[in-house]
Design an enzyme around this catalytic site. Structure first.
Site, PDB file in Angstrom:
ATOM      1  N   GLY A  29       0.818  -1.210   0.000  1.00  0.00           N
ATOM      2  CA  GLY A  29       0.000   0.000   0.000  1.00  0.00           C
ATOM      3  C   GLY A  29       0.845   1.250   0.000  1.00  0.00           C
ATOM      4  CG  ASN A  30      -0.382   4.651  -1.652  1.00  0.00           C
ATOM      5  OD1 ASN A  30      -1.057   5.534  -1.133  1.00  0.00           O
ATOM      6  ND2 ASN A  30      -0.824   3.926  -2.677  1.00  0.00           N
TER       7      ASN A  30
END
Ligand code: C5P
Length: 235
Positions: A29-30
């Site tokens: 993810g980020n």
């Protein structure tokens, strides 16, 4: 007529950050919070637009009067953006942080570490494949029929090979969108923060409009001013 109005317009905004699953409990993810995209959705609704917010993994409350479609991965986001833009969208704003890569394989069972003697230090290798560039795909799919105005975002840092504006100008040309909102990062603004500094770039002029440091709601207002102006010029 109010030059800022979005009355009668259908606007599509993507927000948040995609998650690319590895197994039932893990993902890549980020750090995107979704704040800028949610601010865009909220301001567009307040200016009278019908708003479809395509939200990837954001914990923020949905602004009132906004239709939300929740997605997880880049591929889900692509489907949702395509569906919403086919629904008579006037503009698509890609504010989401889309993962450029996803794990090649999704494992149905949780990945486990080995307890076998001699394998105490072994670890799996995760192979990645490219995700589609959703924004560039929207531009490529433009036909002769009226197609939505396409707005991209970019997070840029200045470096030895050029300043923020020249990187952003190159990205605008590469992506082929109608407006690029270049976020200046690395000056303690942007990710997860409330204040941001942006430059608004268009393909038809070398001049960029700089907004901020200002709240994400103020930046959203400036983006919609520009979009309202571009939409008026088209009709
Ligand atoms: O190339 P870069 O990731 O910097 O471009 C950012 C812009 O492109 C954003 O508008 C983002 O939403 C969009 N994007 C996309 N699909 C990707 C990567 C980025 O639509 N796979």
């Amino acid at each position: 007529q109010d030059p800022q109005t979005l009355q009668g317009r259908h606007v599509v905004v993507s927000a948040g950050g995609t998650r690319e699953p590895l197994d039932p409990v893990r993902f890549l993810g980020n750090r995107s919070s979704g704040k800028q995209g949610y601010a865009l959705a909220q301001v567009a609704a307040s200016r009278g637009a019908r708003v479809t917010l395509i939200s990837a993994n954001s914990a923020l409350p949905v602004p009132s009067g906004v239709d939300v479609v929740e997605v997880e991965t880049a591929l889900d986001l692509q489907d949702a953006v395509r569906d919403a833009s086919a629904d008579h969208a006037d503009v698509v704003v890609m504010a989401a942080a889309v993962a450029d890569f996803r794990p090649r394989d999704y494992l149905e069972a949780k990945i486990k570490k080995s307890h076998d003697p001699g394998e105490e230090h072994s670890a799996p290798t995760i192979e990645l494949v490219r995700n589609p560039d959703i924004l560039a795909g929207l531009v490529a799919d433009r036909g002769a029929a009226p197609s939505p105005l396409i707005v991209g975002f970019a997070a840029e840092t200045g470096d030895a090979s050029g300043d923020v504006l020249s990187h952003a100008r190159a990205k605008l040309a590469r992506k082929g969108c109608d407006l690029l909102v270049a976020n200046e990062v690395g000056r303690d603004v942007t990710f997860g923060k409330d204040d941001t500094l942006v430059h608004l770039l268009r393909p038809d002029t070398d001049e960029a409009r700089t907004v901020g440091p200002a709240s994400k709601v103020s930046v959203a207002g400036a983006v919609w001013d520009e979009v309202a102006h571009l939409l008026r010029d088209r009709t």
